[in-house]
Scaffold this active site. Structure first.
Site, PDB file in Angstrom:
ATOM      1  N   ASP A   1       0.823  -1.194   0.000  1.00  0.00           N
ATOM      2  CA  ASP A   1       0.000   0.000   0.000  1.00  0.00           C
ATOM      3  C   ASP A   1       0.868   1.258   0.000  1.00  0.00           C
ATOM      4  O   ASP A   1       1.849   1.339   0.740  1.00  0.00           O
ATOM      5  CB  ASP A   1      -0.859  -0.046   1.275  1.00  0.00           C
ATOM      6  CG  ASP A   1      -1.778   1.130   1.394  1.00  0.00           C
ATOM      7  OD1 ASP A   1      -2.654   1.261   0.543  1.00  0.00           O
ATOM      8  OD2 ASP A   1      -1.595   1.929   2.334  1.00  0.00           O
TER       9      ASP A   1
ATOM     10  N   GLU B   1       0.928  -0.594  -5.275  1.00  0.00           N
ATOM     11  CA  GLU B   1      -0.145   0.393  -5.325  1.00  0.00           C
ATOM     12  C   GLU B   1       0.507   1.764  -5.395  1.00  0.00           C
ATOM     13  O   GLU B   1       0.819   2.380  -4.376  1.00  0.00           O
ATOM     14  CB  GLU B   1      -1.063   0.311  -4.105  1.00  0.00           C
ATOM     15  CG  GLU B   1      -2.337   1.118  -4.281  1.00  0.00           C
ATOM     16  CD  GLU B   1      -2.471   2.365  -3.408  1.00  0.00           C
ATOM     17  OE1 GLU B   1      -3.406   3.144  -3.629  1.00  0.00           O
ATOM     18  OE2 GLU B   1      -1.644   2.576  -2.500  1.00  0.00           O
TER      19      GLU B   1
HETATM   20  C1  GLC Z   1      -3.977   3.374  -0.056  1.00  0.00           C
HETATM   21  C2  GLC Z   1      -5.380   2.865   0.050  1.00  0.00           C
HETATM   22  C3  GLC Z   1      -6.273   3.961   0.504  1.00  0.00           C
HETATM   23  C4  GLC Z   1      -5.772   4.474   1.813  1.00  0.00           C
HETATM   24  C5  GLC Z   1      -4.322   4.873   1.730  1.00  0.00           C
HETATM   25  C6  GLC Z   1      -3.728   5.059   3.074  1.00  0.00           C
HETATM   26  O1  GLC Z   1      -3.836   4.334  -1.024  1.00  0.00           O
HETATM   27  O2  GLC Z   1      -5.796   2.332  -1.183  1.00  0.00           O
HETATM   28  O3  GLC Z   1      -7.600   3.512   0.621  1.00  0.00           O
HETATM   29  O4  GLC Z   1      -6.531   5.593   2.178  1.00  0.00           O
HETATM   30  O5  GLC Z   1      -3.534   3.877   1.145  1.00  0.00           O
HETATM   31  O6  GLC Z   1      -3.467   3.828   3.684  1.00  0.00           O
HETATM   32  C1  GLC Z   2      -3.322   9.221  -3.188  1.00  0.00           C
HETATM   33  C2  GLC Z   2      -2.263   8.222  -2.975  1.00  0.00           C
HETATM   34  C3  GLC Z   2      -2.766   6.836  -3.134  1.00  0.00           C
HETATM   35  C4  GLC Z   2      -4.050   6.644  -2.366  1.00  0.00           C
HETATM   36  C5  GLC Z   2      -5.039   7.715  -2.624  1.00  0.00           C
HETATM   37  C6  GLC Z   2      -6.189   7.600  -1.684  1.00  0.00           C
HETATM   38  O1  GLC Z   2      -3.672   9.236  -4.517  1.00  0.00           O
HETATM   39  O2  GLC Z   2      -1.213   8.421  -3.889  1.00  0.00           O
HETATM   40  O3  GLC Z   2      -1.800   5.963  -2.662  1.00  0.00           O
HETATM   41  O4  GLC Z   2      -4.661   5.489  -2.782  1.00  0.00           O
HETATM   42  O5  GLC Z   2      -4.447   8.939  -2.426  1.00  0.00           O
HETATM   43  O6  GLC Z   2      -7.127   8.554  -2.014  1.00  0.00           O
END
Ligand code: GLC
Ligand code: GLC
Length: 640
Positions: A288, A330
């Site tokens: 993540d 991700e």
């Molecule tokens: C990732 C997840 C998102 C979350 C963020 C912080 O981007 O997909 O839902 O808010 O990480 O953990």
């Molecule tokens: C931003 C982050 C991503 C996360 C997202 C959540 O785009 O780069 O990691 O999933 O915020 O809204």
């Protein structure tokens, strides 16, 4: 002495000590040793780059190898057998055309882990081979950012089940041909994690697990070059911790404390958590928020080289102990940066660029930005695979590259404003029902929340009892979801989308969720809708049945495998995307019409003499004939 020689000497010194760790399981040593010999030189180089200045570097190196060795020794015979298979004939299994992925929340989709187990027959009906369960760990009550604030990576949220149940579920899924994916939220923990609790209690070792500051001096310097991920609900990147009178780095919400990977003890601790999960049978670790794990003053603290080194080093270490495990990246960032996490670091990666450009093409009807971008950027390292999707639990942020847009004379920022207006239904003629997510008045930045069907106009059409629009909205879904099946890579379904589920506005009544519009697209499983899926006249069935057909077709044709070759063609029609996929002597020409009117392309694509067969409908098309696509229609034409 150069680094390779130094690596060689270190390994020679460590080898007898490591061998002793295997004294009770001597048979495991040669396998571990072979992996070590293969991985160590690069691992050493990465760790030296990250932690070589620490006086106790070798102590940490030993600790990491010990963590890996113990995890390997703890691994069950079944999982070790899977390791061997995946190191041999089953390597790159994730590239197969047979792969289809799904993702859901345990609680919203099936109440608990037992409920997920009961849904396995449906997951198989859908053809899933990979199931991502959203964060299911112990987390703070109330707002836990959908579970992304983890209080223990070793405990399942008691409302959902237990770690033993999770391991049993992983085994059962595996027996059914489904790999389990879980989030490894490795950028941060919740402020209720044991490490955070100890830090709050004044333990200096655990304070060093996070990035803590006695006053605002450094935070203010960092802030000058950082962006805000959640400007509405969590402005700024630092949070005051009254218990110790310090500021802690919090990229996301105030209760999500960023881990300090400059501290090698953190790296080791997280390796331990990863391997703990791998040994419970988790095969895909979704890393993540990879972009954020390393911070440097004067930079954006995103996508820094050290972030890449950390992930690659973790991958090598995980491969020593549990090589059946792969990483998924991700990184929802600029496409150049997305690509850098793929290959040596993560075997598979979300493809946010494809995702946003599918929506972009629906809004504009034109395929030029989609085609231009993919022609430039679709190719990734040969051991890797894209994960192609249209919607997930997060917002849609328009992360295409401004440079790509500029090459076509499109102003990226203006285009984003248009897309935001379109998908929030504010652009004249828009059918979409998206909600704004984290509007930042300072930068004008905004993202979009909403279920696929609501973004595609189904919600509007149902309210207006407009059958023609209902039809079009379903066709839009099948077009873009179909492209995720055909483009090459692992298609990922956000479960409920396949039934045409709409926005769920009930989150507004829940104080823990009301401030975060992403909850509008995190609906509960609806039994009636699900039961209707096999009725071809129902809304659910009109989504589900044609999708299922495309899933079956995908699985039957190697041209759709991730390791195939894609040629992004000019169709000669601005509304029609054309891509040819080929693999193992099979060629499939995919034509996709993004216009709500029928479109014609000429038949010059067909090289051979024999007719072309559309794999979706089974219809045959004579060669040389102009091909007509219905509104939002798609053909997967097999060359004989
Ligand atoms: C990732 C997840 C998102 C979350 C963020 C912080 O981007 O997909 O839902 O808010 O990480 O953990
Ligand atoms: C931003 C982050 C991503 C996360 C997202 C959540 O785009 O780069 O990691 O999933 O915020 O809204």
């Amino acid at each position: 002495m150069n680094i390779q020689e130094e690596a060689h000497r270190s390994l020679a010194r460590l080898r007898p000590w490591l061998l002793r760790l295997f004294k009770d399981d001597a048979a495991a040593w040669p396998i571990f040793e072979a992996r070590l010999d293969a991985g160590f030189p690069r691992l050493f180089e990465l760790l030296i780059s990250l932690y070589g200045t620490h006086y106790d570097f070798f102590y940490h190196l030993e600790a990491l190898l010990k963590t890996a060795a113990h995890a390997h020794l703890e691994r069950t015979p079944t999982l070790r057998a899977l390791d061997v298979e995946r190191e041999g004939s089953g390597a790159r299994w994730y590239q197969s055309e047979k792969q289809v992925a799904g993702v859901c929340y345990v609680d919203l989709y099936a109440t608990d882990l037992a409920g997920i187990r009961a849904r396995i027959p449906y997951l198989k009906e859908l053809g899933l081979t990979y199931l991502h369960l959203m964060p299911l760990f112990k987390a703070p009550a109330g707002n836990s950012d959908g579970g992304y604030a983890v209080s223990s990576f070793r405990e399942v949220n008691p409302a959902l089940g237990t770690m033993d149940q999770l391991a049993a579920l992983a085994a059962e899924l595996r027996a059914e041909g489904i790999s389990l994916a879980l989030d490894l939220v490795f950028n941060h923990t919740s402020d209720e994690h044991e490490w955070a609790l100890r830090a709050k209690a004044g333990d200096k070792d655990y304070q060093a697990f996070y990035r803590m500051f006695p006053d605002r001096t450094l935070p203010d310097q960092y802030e000058r070059t950082l962006r805000e991920v959640f400007p509405e609900q969590a402005p700024g990147n630092f949070t005051f911790v009254p218990e110790v009178g310090q500021w802690v780095w919090t990229t996301f919400n105030t209760f999500q404390w960023d881990l300090n990977y400059a501290n090698p003890a953190v790296f080791d601790a997280m390796l331990g958590e990863m391997l703990f999960l791998a040994n419970r049978g988790v095969q895909i670790l979704r890393l993540d928020a990879v972009a954020f794990v390393w911070k440097e003053i004067g930079t954006t603290s995103e996508n820094l080289p050290q972030a890449h080194w950390i992930i690659e080093a973790l991958n090598i270490l995980v491969k020593l102990a549990a090589p059946a495990t792969i990483f998924k990246s991700e990184a929802i960032v600029h496409p150049d940066d997305v690509a850098k996490y793929i290959g040596r670091e993560c075997e598979i990666s979300y493809h946010p660029t494809l995702m946003v450009l599918l929506w972009e093409a629906l809004a504009t009807h034109e395929v030029r930005l989609l085609r231009h971008t993919l022609a430039k950027r679709f190719v990734i390292p040969e051991n890797a695979a894209w994960v192609n999707y249209i919607r997930l639990h997060d917002d849609i942020g328009w992360s295409f590259a401004n440079e790509d847009a500029a090459e076509l004379g499109i102003d990226g920022e203006a285009h984003r404003n248009f897309l935001n207006a379109f998908y929030t239904g504010q652009f004249p003629g828009s059918y979409a029902r998206g909600l704004p997510f984290n509007y930042n008045p300072r930068t004008g930045d905004m993202r979009i929340s909403g279920m696929a069907a609501s973004l595609n106009g189904l919600e509007t059409a149902l309210e207006n009892h407009d059958d023609a629009q209902i039809e079009l909205s379903i066709a839009r879904y099948l077009l873009i979801q179909g492209l995720t099946l055909a483009a090459g890579g692992i298609p990922l379904l956000y479960l409920n989308d396949e039934l045409g589920a709409l926005n769920d506005y009930s989150y507004r009544n829940d104080p823990a969720h009301a401030g975060d519009s992403r909850w509008v697209h995190r609906p509960r499983f609806n039994a009636a809708r699900w039961a209707a899926r096999t009725d071809p006249a129902s809304i659910a069935g009109r989504h589900y049945l044609p999708l299922l057909n495309m899933i079956h077709v995908r699985k039957a044709h190697a041209a759709f495998a991730a390791n195939g070759y894609a040629n992004w063609l000019e169709s000669g029609n601005p509304y029609v995307l054309a891509v040819e996929r080929s693999n193992i002597g099979e060629n499939v020409l995919i034509l996709a019409n993004f216009s709500e009117h029928k479109q014609v392309v000429n038949g010059r694509f067909s090289a051979g003499e024999k007719p072309l067969t559309d794999l979706i409908s089974g219809a045959e098309y004579p060669v040389e004939q102009a091909l007509t696509l219905p509104p939002y229609g798609m053909l997967w034409l097999l060359h004989h």
